[in-house]
Design a protein around this motif. Sequence first.
Motif, PDB file in Angstrom:
ATOM      1  N   ARG A 116       0.853  -1.191   0.000  1.00  0.00           N
ATOM      2  CA  ARG A 116       0.000   0.000   0.000  1.00  0.00           C
ATOM      3  C   ARG A 116       0.891   1.243   0.000  1.00  0.00           C
ATOM      4  N   PRO A 117       0.395   2.376  -0.516  1.00  0.00           N
ATOM      5  CA  PRO A 117       1.203   3.603  -0.524  1.00  0.00           C
ATOM      6  C   PRO A 117       1.686   3.965   0.877  1.00  0.00           C
ATOM      7  N   GLY A 118       2.987   4.223   0.985  1.00  0.00           N
ATOM      8  CA  GLY A 118       3.562   4.601   2.265  1.00  0.00           C
ATOM      9  C   GLY A 118       3.766   3.464   3.233  1.00  0.00           C
ATOM     10  N   ALA A 119       3.724   2.220   2.735  1.00  0.00           N
ATOM     11  CA  ALA A 119       3.865   1.065   3.617  1.00  0.00           C
ATOM     12  C   ALA A 119       5.219   1.070   4.318  1.00  0.00           C
ATOM     13  N   ASP A 120       5.242   0.484   5.516  1.00  0.00           N
ATOM     14  CA  ASP A 120       6.492   0.373   6.263  1.00  0.00           C
ATOM     15  C   ASP A 120       7.442  -0.585   5.558  1.00  0.00           C
ATOM     16  N   GLU A 121       8.729  -0.315   5.690  1.00  0.00           N
ATOM     17  CA  GLU A 121       9.756  -1.217   5.172  1.00  0.00           C
ATOM     18  C   GLU A 121       9.738  -2.519   5.966  1.00  0.00           C
ATOM     19  N   VAL A 122       9.930  -3.627   5.262  1.00  0.00           N
ATOM     20  CA  VAL A 122      10.019  -4.944   5.894  1.00  0.00           C
ATOM     21  C   VAL A 122      11.332  -5.564   5.443  1.00  0.00           C
ATOM     22  N   SER A 123      12.122  -6.059   6.379  1.00  0.00           N
ATOM     23  CA  SER A 123      13.411  -6.642   6.019  1.00  0.00           C
ATOM     24  C   SER A 123      13.204  -7.944   5.252  1.00  0.00           C
ATOM     25  N   THR A 124      14.236  -8.346   4.524  1.00  0.00           N
ATOM     26  CA  THR A 124      14.178  -9.622   3.803  1.00  0.00           C
ATOM     27  C   THR A 124      13.963 -10.776   4.772  1.00  0.00           C
ATOM     28  N   ASP A 125      14.665 -10.746   5.893  1.00  0.00           N
ATOM     29  CA  ASP A 125      14.526 -11.826   6.877  1.00  0.00           C
ATOM     30  C   ASP A 125      13.106 -11.904   7.412  1.00  0.00           C
ATOM     31  N   GLU A 126      12.501 -10.760   7.682  1.00  0.00           N
ATOM     32  CA  GLU A 126      11.124 -10.751   8.190  1.00  0.00           C
ATOM     33  C   GLU A 126      10.150 -11.244   7.127  1.00  0.00           C
ATOM     34  N   GLU A 127      10.359 -10.812   5.886  1.00  0.00           N
ATOM     35  CA  GLU A 127       9.483 -11.273   4.803  1.00  0.00           C
ATOM     36  C   GLU A 127       9.568 -12.793   4.665  1.00  0.00           C
ATOM     37  N   LEU A 128      10.785 -13.327   4.712  1.00  0.00           N
ATOM     38  CA  LEU A 128      10.967 -14.786   4.624  1.00  0.00           C
ATOM     39  C   LEU A 128      10.336 -15.490   5.818  1.00  0.00           C
ATOM     40  N   ALA A 129      10.488 -14.931   7.005  1.00  0.00           N
ATOM     41  CA  ALA A 129       9.938 -15.559   8.206  1.00  0.00           C
ATOM     42  C   ALA A 129       8.419 -15.631   8.161  1.00  0.00           C
ATOM     43  N   ARG A 130       7.813 -14.656   7.507  1.00  0.00           N
ATOM     44  CA  ARG A 130       6.356 -14.661   7.369  1.00  0.00           C
ATOM     45  C   ARG A 130       5.892 -15.626   6.277  1.00  0.00           C
ATOM     46  N   ILE A 131       6.623 -15.643   5.167  1.00  0.00           N
ATOM     47  CA  ILE A 131       6.076 -16.279   3.969  1.00  0.00           C
ATOM     48  C   ILE A 131       6.426 -17.755   3.824  1.00  0.00           C
ATOM     49  N   ILE A 132       7.637 -18.162   4.165  1.00  0.00           N
ATOM     50  CA  ILE A 132       8.057 -19.539   3.899  1.00  0.00           C
ATOM     51  C   ILE A 132       7.240 -20.571   4.701  1.00  0.00           C
ATOM     52  N   PRO A 133       7.025 -20.367   5.995  1.00  0.00           N
ATOM     53  CA  PRO A 133       6.197 -21.345   6.722  1.00  0.00           C
ATOM     54  C   PRO A 133       4.784 -21.454   6.157  1.00  0.00           C
ATOM     55  N   ALA A 134       4.223 -20.336   5.723  1.00  0.00           N
ATOM     56  CA  ALA A 134       2.873 -20.351   5.165  1.00  0.00           C
ATOM     57  C   ALA A 134       2.835 -21.101   3.840  1.00  0.00           C
ATOM     58  N   VAL A 135       3.808 -20.846   2.974  1.00  0.00           N
ATOM     59  CA  VAL A 135       3.871 -21.553   1.691  1.00  0.00           C
ATOM     60  C   VAL A 135       4.002 -23.052   1.923  1.00  0.00           C
ATOM     61  N   ALA A 136       4.893 -23.435   2.816  1.00  0.00           N
ATOM     62  CA  ALA A 136       5.105 -24.856   3.095  1.00  0.00           C
ATOM     63  C   ALA A 136       3.833 -25.509   3.625  1.00  0.00           C
ATOM     64  N   ALA A 137       3.150 -24.821   4.534  1.00  0.00           N
ATOM     65  CA  ALA A 137       1.934 -25.381   5.130  1.00  0.00           C
ATOM     66  C   ALA A 137       0.801 -25.480   4.114  1.00  0.00           C
ATOM     67  N   ILE A 138       0.625 -24.441   3.312  1.00  0.00           N
ATOM     68  CA  ILE A 138      -0.466 -24.445   2.336  1.00  0.00           C
ATOM     69  C   ILE A 138      -0.217 -25.480   1.240  1.00  0.00           C
ATOM     70  N   SER A 139       1.023 -25.551   0.760  1.00  0.00           N
ATOM     71  CA  SER A 139       1.317 -26.517  -0.304  1.00  0.00           C
ATOM     72  C   SER A 139       1.180 -27.954   0.190  1.00  0.00           C
ATOM     73  N   LYS A 140       1.442 -28.183   1.479  1.00  0.00           N
ATOM     74  CA  LYS A 140       1.274 -29.522   2.042  1.00  0.00           C
ATOM     75  C   LYS A 140      -0.201 -29.862   2.217  1.00  0.00           C
ATOM     76  N   ARG A 141      -0.996 -28.908   2.749  1.00  0.00           N
ATOM     77  CA  ARG A 141      -2.419 -29.156   2.994  1.00  0.00           C
ATOM     78  C   ARG A 141      -3.225 -29.176   1.698  1.00  0.00           C
ATOM     79  N   PHE A 142      -2.840 -28.306   0.753  1.00  0.00           N
ATOM     80  CA  PHE A 142      -3.601 -28.180  -0.504  1.00  0.00           C
ATOM     81  C   PHE A 142      -2.642 -28.336  -1.692  1.00  0.00           C
ATOM     82  N   PRO A 143      -2.170 -29.555  -1.966  1.00  0.00           N
ATOM     83  CA  PRO A 143      -1.179 -29.755  -3.029  1.00  0.00           C
ATOM     84  C   PRO A 143      -1.700 -29.393  -4.418  1.00  0.00           C
ATOM     85  N   GLU A 144      -3.019 -29.289  -4.566  1.00  0.00           N
ATOM     86  CA  GLU A 144      -3.597 -28.931  -5.865  1.00  0.00           C
ATOM     87  C   GLU A 144      -3.583 -27.429  -6.118  1.00  0.00           C
TER      88      GLU A 144
END
Length: 285
Positions: A73-101
Amino acid sequence: MAKDTFLNRKITLNLKGELLDLSRPCVMGILNLTPDSFYGTSRISSIDQALERAETCLTEGATFIDIGAYSSRPGADEVSTDEELARIIPAVAAISKRFPEAWLSIDTFRAKVAKESIEAGAHLINDISGGELDEQMFETVAALKVPYILMHMQGTPQTMQQDPVYHNIGLDVVDYFENKINTLKNMGINDIILDPGFGFAKTITHNYELLNHLQNLDIFGLPLLVGFSRKSMIYKFLGITPETALNGTTVLNTLALQKGVSILRVHDVKAALECIALVEKVHEQ
């Protein structure tokens, strides 16, 4: 949507060896792993919530789930690469495992996040910056051999709405895409989806002018994605809020479908699919 008009448009995507047919428009459901997305209802803060949201999107008929961990969104706060990875990788792994389709799209402008997300189970990259914010992005996508959503934007999420200027927005966006597409294809990236970037480095007037001339992008023969969902070009213009902007979203999605758009990126999957069904019914007659 008018089939005779778009016969030369690329209608398949290679998703890790499987061909996805885009001859019928489809929906990409938004999954925000962020505490500060502009639409409060879309904010997700746990794996359980992410799985629930993914299930809702898929049950309602979404073809893609677009997972993002950095609010654009316009003016969004900066997010570090490490924080972005910490948020996204566990979610991707969990969703791809639960919903492989499920086909998982990763909303990031960082090559490292793109690479690790694909390795964790995602299938395509949605880059709001068109490679401008990470010089390794195109090279990474080429190596990963995954589809790439190329969006138009100027500046960064922090600066993009600071008086954006265009000579002619329709032609300027065409020029931008022409240069980027040539670069991508020279690197062997052929599965490209174009996103004009509604709401990114554009005034309300720019957004509607761009929508009015969306057919300019037909010259590339590539699938088009649009994301109007509950954005300020709707709620600010109408004097309402994101929470009450679904009707306006549906109106703009209808106009985009009539101009041949292939993918609607939305918060409200069911409403978008109903929109597709009704527009298709009109064109059957």
